[in-house]
Design an enzyme around this catalytic site. Structure first.
Site, PDB file in Angstrom:
ATOM      1  N   ASP A 508       6.902  -9.406   6.701  1.00 37.40           N
ATOM      2  CA  ASP A 508       7.044  -8.683   7.964  1.00 37.40           C
ATOM      3  C   ASP A 508       7.869  -9.489   8.957  1.00 37.40           C
ATOM      4  OD1 ASP A 508       6.708  -6.567   9.704  1.00 37.40           O
ATOM      5  OD2 ASP A 508       4.528  -6.524   9.527  1.00 37.40           O
ATOM      6  N   ASP A 578       7.097   2.173  10.262  1.00 37.06           N
ATOM      7  CA  ASP A 578       5.660   2.113  10.550  1.00 37.06           C
ATOM      8  C   ASP A 578       5.071   3.501  10.768  1.00 37.06           C
ATOM      9  OD1 ASP A 578       5.267  -0.590  10.310  1.00 37.06           O
ATOM     10  OD2 ASP A 578       5.507  -1.027  12.438  1.00 37.06           O
TER      11      ASP A 578
END
Length: 762
Positions: A508, A578
């Site tokens: 990430d 997301d």
């Protein structure tokens, strides 16, 4: 494929029967005479058109076609020349391959080098060339390759050829080598530049583009892919106009706002027909992609590292390599262009270990637990996932250091014993005993101030002396331009991966760079930070794969904030957004598909009501969208009904059966989702014997008119058995009927309904 070199004319013709690019040294300057559909050349003999792809590798001859009639010799007033004489060509109107500013070309240059006396003027002249089989690697950078055999990249394969043209500035001894790689089977040319200081004084590059293409007209629409967090890569199309149309990033990453890719299509070009160029960047940092149209109707396309804030010092003997840009061409519509780029990714960019290889179906615990979990909760979730046929359990944020929220722990990559009593090795072993692979979340580029790493090395954070530090999500960016930082993070990650059975990493990156300053380098090198940072990221990827060659790393950057060809050279898949809402994902994945294949798009079935939008959508539709991606789940199975668990098991089994077709077939976009009513796409096997179609309702229409879904890519003379997975459709139709008349899907509804069709040639 052939690169035809005419030494007498100093002319170069790259062609493979699908694309032609013709270059020539004119008055010592390298110009582009033509780029587009393949054209015949006398140097090919009988091998013209499609036959050029199988012609001799290199032809050096004085008998090739003279394309000199394409040189712009027209007189214009108020244009500067080298000499004030009749017959001089005007630099302002030449189609230069690597243009400079200051000699009468007033458009944006591809290169700018500041000399000790302050001058930025260079004069790069043709100085030689080489043609080599294959395609060499680019030092420190991701790049395409000719082919892979037995899981290994073969750089000297005859599946590609590379033309390298040297340009030199006599006064400064600055040299530029332009590299052009032509792939045998694709209408794509890879382009980069190597820049060297062969003089005796330092130079500073303030501009170093990877790609420049001057086109003779401006009759194009620019299709760019814009968005923001949770709404990435939506296509926007508008005509070129006089002036500059630009997309860029200054964030230290390619970012979700403007994707480093664009299409330049003729106004009449559709998905199925018409001419277009595609341009994309094998790079993950700051970029500049723009089209500059002059008032004579000519267009300059340029792509490279963003020159804003960029200043790379070249001491005598030093060199700089630009990242790679890719130019694709089609005469058969946008869908054909997309399919070309999909093949480039799968066959010429991704690590062979996982390219065109099915990855495991996964479940990620993030939306099920967030930071609030125990080891027992994770194991309960894993047991249910295994029962449903899911193959990989991914432990997301919250497993390390003092991490119980986003306020602490980043940078301390050791397991929290309160949550994982036996550490990562223990939880990995227990997941393996359940019968699943184990994956782990990292955010290696970031740090919290509340961490042991920051307390030991506050100087490792990117920050400008004397200035306040911006913060997001309580985290700061580590200086990956500093090799000591990369060494530390690698050592921490290696300690875990070498002692635990970790098959997968979710990498990430949740924050962009602010207050850019490199504490390890002096004032003259501060303009190098942004590029050195992303080189540090690539270096960490390289070291991890050298140690763990079978590891899957899924790229993630606060969703799709770094979804680009640079990351995909290392990661077989990237988290697309997301936003896991199925309706939103229709738009996101649809736009992403213009340059990226289905097999690269991380896509999960998530909880309803959705955590980003609050929508309630059927479990079937959530799966029918996610399966056009790398399939997985992100939901709490421990609170899921037995009926839904049974449906999930059926979905997983269905996906596993059809994943090769979904991931390796040719994708056809059928109905765009941007009118908020419908969306459809399909994947067709290479032999056209099988296909799978996703048909979706976004918003239902009362009293709606007749609706027919017309398919594409089929064998029109073949007959296909067409069956819908909901049991509502079962028929045998010819490919011609299915493409011209279509499937009656009027009954598909209401809001958020979906249907999948399977086609098999009978």
């Amino acid at each position: 494929m052939t690169i035809i070199v005419n030494d007498n004319l100093q002319q170069f013709h790259l062609t493979n029967g699908r694309i032609s690019m013709i270059l020539r040294a004119v008055d010592g300057k390298l110009v582009n005479l033509y780029t587009g559909a393949a054209v015949p050349d006398a140097g090919l003999g009988d091998a013209v058109g499609a036959n050029a792809a199988s012609a001799a590798a290199v032809v050096t001859t004085g008998d090739s076609t003279d394309f000199g009639y394409l040189i712009d010799d027209h007189f214009r007033v108020q244009s500067a020349t080298e000499r004030d004489e009749d017959g001089q060509r005007f630099p302002e109107h030449q189609r230069f391959e690597y243009p400079e500013f200051g000699h009468g070309d007033y458009r944006h240059p591809a290169i700018e080098a500041v000399q000790p006396n302050g001058s930025r003027i260079t004069d790069l002249r043709f100085a030689g060339y080489r043609v080599t089989p294959g395609k060499p690697a680019l030092p420190g950078l991701p790049a395409t390759f000719p082919e892979a055999r037995d899981g290994k990249i073969v750089h000297d394969s005859p599946a590609a050829e590379t033309l390298s043209i040297d340009l030199a500035d006599e006064l400064t001894s600055l040299t530029v080598t332009l590299h052009y790689t032509l792939f045998r089977d694709e209408a794509v040319i890879a382009r980069s530049a190597s820049i060297a200081n062969r003089g005796t004084e330092p130079l500073t590059l303030t501009r170093a583009a990877s790609f420049n293409l001057d086109l003779p007209d401006a009759d194009y629409d620019m299709i760019e892919f814009t968005g923001a967090w949770a709404r990435e890569r939506e296509p926007h199309r508008q005509p070129l106009h006089a002036g500059i149309q630009q997309i860029e990033s200054l964030r230290g990453a390619s970012g979700p706002y403007f994707s480093p890719a664009a299409v330049f299509a003729r106004p009449a070009t559709t998905e199925d027909a018409g001419e277009a160029f595609g341009l994309t960047f094998v790079y993950s940092g700051n970029f500049d992609l723009h089209a500059e149209v002059d008032t004579y109707g000519a267009t300059r396309l340029q792509l490279g590292i963003n020159p804003f804030g960029f200043a790379w010092r070249l001491e005598p003997g030093e060199s700089f390599q630009t990242p790679e840009a890719l130019l694709g061409y089609t005469a058969h519509g946008l869908n054909a262009l997309s399919q070309t780029f999909h093949r480039i990714v799968l066959d010429h960019l991704q690590r062979p270990a996982w390219a065109r290889r099915e990855r495991p179906v996964l479940i990620n615990n993030w939306e099920a637990t967030y930071f609030d979990f125990t080891e027992d909760q994770l194991l309960d979730l894993a047991r249910l996932a295994k029962h449903a046929g899911i193959e990989l359990f991914v432990l997301d944020d919250g497993w390390f250091g003092a991490r119980t929220s986003d306020r602490s722990g980043l940078g301390d990559w050791t397991a929290n014993p309160d949550r994982l009593p036996e550490g990562i090795a223990g939880i990995a072993r227990k997941i393996n005993e359940i019968g699943m692979q184990f994956g782990l979340w990292f955010e290696p580029e970031m740090v919290n101030k509340d961490s042991d790493l920051y307390r030991a090395h506050p100087e490792w954070v990117i920050a400008t002396p004397g200035r306040s530090q911006s913060v997001y999500r309580h985290q700061y960016v580590l200086d990956f331009a500093n090799p000591a930082v990369v060494d530390n993070i690698y050592a921490q990650m290696h300690a875990i991966l070498s002692t635990a059975n970790v098959a997968y990493i979710k990498w990430d990156m949740n924050r962009f760079i602010t207050e850019a300053f490199d504490a390890t380098r002096g004032a003259e090198r501060q303009g190098e930070l942004m590029h050195r940072y992303i080189l540090g990221v690539y270096a960490l990827y390289e070291r991890l794969f050298a140690a763990f060659p079978d590891l899957i790393i899924e790229g993630c950057a606060s969703g799709g904030s770094r979804f680009d060809y640079g990351i995909l050279a290392y990661s077989p898949q990237a988290w697309t957004s997301d936003d896991t809402d199925a309706v939103e994902r229709m738009s996101i994945q649809y736009g992403t598909s213009f340059f990226f294949p289905v097999a690269t798009m991380g896509a999960h079935v998530s909880i309803t009501p959705n955590h980003q939008t609050g929508r309630n959508e059927p479990l079937a539709t959530r799966a029918n969208v996610a399966m056009f991606g790398t399939f997985g789940y992100e939901m709490d199975l421990t609170s899921t009904s037995p009926e839904d668990l049974a449906e999930i098991a059926d979905q997983v089994a269905f996906f596993k059966e059809h994943a090769p077709l979904l991931h390796n077939g040719d994708l056809y976009r059928l109905v765009a989702p941007y009118d908020h009513r419908r969306m459809a796409w399909m994947s067709v096997a290479a032999d056209r014997a099988h296909a799978i179609v996703g048909d979706y309702v976004i918003l239902g229409v009362p009293n709606k008119p007749k609706s027919r879904l017309r398919l594409r890519g089929l064998d029109e003379t073949a007959r296909y058995r067409v069956v819908s997975t909901d049991g509502r459709f079962d028929a045998v139709r010819s490919g011609g009927e299915l493409m011209r008349i279509g499937i009656d899907d009027t009954d598909l509804g209401p809001d958020f309904a979906s249907r999948v069709y399977l086609l098999d040639r009978v």
